[in-house]
Write an enzyme that holds these catalytic residues in place. Structure first.
Site, PDB file in Angstrom:
ATOM      1  N   TYR A  55       0.852  -1.187   0.000  1.00  0.00           N
ATOM      2  CA  TYR A  55       0.000   0.000   0.000  1.00  0.00           C
ATOM      3  C   TYR A  55       0.891   1.242   0.000  1.00  0.00           C
ATOM      4  O   TYR A  55       2.116   1.158   0.147  1.00  0.00           O
ATOM      5  CB  TYR A  55      -0.909   0.025   1.245  1.00  0.00           C
ATOM      6  CG  TYR A  55      -0.121  -0.088   2.534  1.00  0.00           C
ATOM      7  CD1 TYR A  55       0.394   1.045   3.164  1.00  0.00           C
ATOM      8  CD2 TYR A  55       0.126  -1.328   3.119  1.00  0.00           C
ATOM      9  CE1 TYR A  55       1.139   0.944   4.317  1.00  0.00           C
ATOM     10  CE2 TYR A  55       0.873  -1.436   4.268  1.00  0.00           C
ATOM     11  CZ  TYR A  55       1.376  -0.302   4.879  1.00  0.00           C
ATOM     12  OH  TYR A  55       2.118  -0.409   6.009  1.00  0.00           O
ATOM     13  N   SER A  88       7.392   6.656   8.470  1.00  0.00           N
ATOM     14  CA  SER A  88       8.249   6.910   9.641  1.00  0.00           C
ATOM     15  C   SER A  88       9.703   6.528   9.418  1.00  0.00           C
ATOM     16  O   SER A  88      10.587   6.954  10.164  1.00  0.00           O
ATOM     17  CB  SER A  88       7.698   6.188  10.869  1.00  0.00           C
ATOM     18  OG  SER A  88       7.807   4.788  10.749  1.00  0.00           O
ATOM     19  N   THR A 121       4.795   2.800  11.970  1.00  0.00           N
ATOM     20  CA  THR A 121       5.279   1.841  12.963  1.00  0.00           C
ATOM     21  C   THR A 121       6.780   1.559  12.881  1.00  0.00           C
ATOM     22  O   THR A 121       7.369   1.064  13.833  1.00  0.00           O
ATOM     23  CB  THR A 121       4.521   0.513  12.833  1.00  0.00           C
ATOM     24  OG1 THR A 121       4.709  -0.008  11.511  1.00  0.00           O
ATOM     25  CG2 THR A 121       3.047   0.697  13.119  1.00  0.00           C
ATOM     26  N   ASP A 122       7.407   1.869  11.740  1.00  0.00           N
ATOM     27  CA  ASP A 122       8.812   1.492  11.561  1.00  0.00           C
ATOM     28  C   ASP A 122       9.730   2.110  12.613  1.00  0.00           C
ATOM     29  O   ASP A 122      10.665   1.456  13.081  1.00  0.00           O
ATOM     30  CB  ASP A 122       9.302   1.882  10.161  1.00  0.00           C
ATOM     31  CG  ASP A 122       8.798   0.939   9.082  1.00  0.00           C
ATOM     32  OD1 ASP A 122       8.089  -0.029   9.433  1.00  0.00           O
ATOM     33  OD2 ASP A 122       9.102   1.158   7.907  1.00  0.00           O
ATOM     34  N   LYS A 194       9.231  -2.834  17.808  1.00  0.00           N
ATOM     35  CA  LYS A 194       8.532  -3.561  16.745  1.00  0.00           C
ATOM     36  C   LYS A 194       9.247  -4.883  16.510  1.00  0.00           C
ATOM     37  O   LYS A 194      10.454  -4.919  16.274  1.00  0.00           O
ATOM     38  CB  LYS A 194       8.507  -2.726  15.463  1.00  0.00           C
ATOM     39  CG  LYS A 194       7.674  -3.337  14.340  1.00  0.00           C
ATOM     40  CD  LYS A 194       7.580  -2.398  13.140  1.00  0.00           C
ATOM     41  CE  LYS A 194       6.711  -3.000  12.033  1.00  0.00           C
ATOM     42  NZ  LYS A 194       6.556  -2.082  10.884  1.00  0.00           N
ATOM     43  N   GLU A 314      32.163  -9.282  27.593  1.00  0.00           N
ATOM     44  CA  GLU A 314      32.808  -9.754  26.372  1.00  0.00           C
ATOM     45  C   GLU A 314      34.115  -9.025  26.091  1.00  0.00           C
ATOM     46  O   GLU A 314      35.017  -9.560  25.459  1.00  0.00           O
ATOM     47  CB  GLU A 314      31.856  -9.557  25.187  1.00  0.00           C
ATOM     48  CG  GLU A 314      30.668 -10.501  25.164  1.00  0.00           C
ATOM     49  CD  GLU A 314      31.061 -11.915  24.756  1.00  0.00           C
ATOM     50  OE1 GLU A 314      32.197 -12.110  24.282  1.00  0.00           O
ATOM     51  OE2 GLU A 314      30.229 -12.826  24.943  1.00  0.00           O
TER      52      GLU A 314
END
Length: 357
Positions: A55, A88, A121-122, A194, A314
């Site tokens: 879209y 975004s 949302t990214d 996300k 580490e």
């Protein structure tokens, strides 16, 4: 008509007027919520109703998004304001600052009780974390988006927006920092990330959501533990620019190319997004030593998506004068590092800030 009847009629008229006034007063008592539009999938449209992942985003203006959810008028006095119309993934530091300053302005107004920001949302987690650190108000600020455009079957944007307005207008959400409301869940802007490219239940917090929105009711089950908004040393009104911080993703056969490019581009810090516990490949250890020797901060994160990066675990961070991220992923560590560098360039103080927030 007898005098007693006149008195009864008069009493009824007075009661009717009182109820009308009460109703008008109740209407005025609805919270005032400003919905700021920035674009994203919640403002997107597909070619057909079965397009849930293919879209065009950021094409529907915020006023039309609000108008498509008339139910919000029952829970708040809502007005829209369009600040951006972008996907975004195109958010940058300049846009973050512009958004943050506008939200700050609105929060100072006595006729604004809460803010909702519609967002793709990214990078919603980065914007929410940034606002969570820089806003100086206890009024609710909610960032909301959708995984499907409004034209799709099973579109999630309308209910997400309704829930976001409900949360933004509630006294229960005050003082809890910037929130992300998606898929019936209320998340802290600090924790949420996300986790899936297309599912509506993509947003997750490692410690779970703060609460839920179910059947027009919000319930909180836990509170944010880390300082936010009014409790931080970062004030959006005092920040005019952000120092450059870049992220170098690590993988098998990683080279020094990204680190050299970031240093040459003027990075003030580099987030080393390492494997495992922020591991550093043997060929990259001397590269990071060089980077730090040039005055650029080195901050170790983990690409795993969750977990704590242990200092001197580490790598001998004390020896190399490196910093670790604690439990923040690389993209959120970048936001915090940018803000921290507006206050100090001392690695020990930066480490304290990474652990604090």
């Amino acid at each position: 008509m007898q005098q007693g009847q006149f008195k009864k009629i008069g009493a009824v008229m007075i009661l009717s007027a009182a109820f009308a006034a009460f109703g008008a007063h109740a209407q005025d008592k609805k919270p005032n919520v400003v919905v700021i539009g920035t674009g994203g999938t919640i403002a997107g449209a597909g070619a057909s109703s079965v397009n849930t992942a293919a879209y065009q985003s950021a094409v529907v203006p915020v006023d039309k998004i609000i108008a498509a959810v008339p139910e919000v008028a029952k829970i708040a006095n809502v007005r829209g304001e369009q600040i951006f119309q972008i996907g975004s993934e195109s958010f940058n530091d300049e846009r973050l600052l512009k958004l943050g300053k506008r939200v700050s302005e609105l929060l100072k107004q006595s006729d604004v009780d809460g803010i909702v920001i519609t967002h793709g949302t990214d990078t919603i987690e980065e914007t929410a974390y940034f606002l969570n650190l820089v806003l100086k108000s206890e009024k609710p600020v909610v960032v909301v988006g959708s995984m499907r455009p409004g034209t799709a079957l099973g579109a999630d944007g309308a209910l997400n927006l309704y829930d976001a307005v409900l949360v933004a207008g509630s006294k229960e959400a005050a003082g809890k920092g910037t929130l992300v409301v998606m898929n019936d869940e209320i998340h802290s802007g600090r924790d949420v990330t996300k986790s899936n490219s297309f599912k509506v239940e993509t947003f997750r917090s490692p410690y779970g959501p703060l609460g839920y929105v179910v059947e027009n009711k919000l319930t909180f089950y836990r509170l944010p533990a880390r300082p936010h908004t009014t409790q931080t040393e970062f004030d959006i009104d005092q920040i005019s620019s952000l120092p450059r911080v870049d992220i170098a993703y690590n993988y098998g056969n990683v080279s020094r190319a990204a680190y050299d490019a970031f240093v040459n581009a003027g990075a003030k810090a580099i987030i080393h997004d390492g494997t495992g516990n922020g591991s550093v490949a043997e060929q990259i250890v001397p590269v990071l030593q060089e980077v730090r020797g040039k005055g650029v901060q080195v901050i170790r994160a983990t690409r795993t998506g969750s977990g704590v990066v242990i200092r001197n675990g580490e790598q001998p961070d004390d020896k190399y004068d490196w910093v670790v991220t604690d439990d923040q992923n690389a993209q959120k560590a970048r936001i915090l590092a940018e803000l921290a560098l507006t206050k100090t360039n001392d690695s020990k103080e930066l480490q304290k800030i990474m652990w604090k927030y």
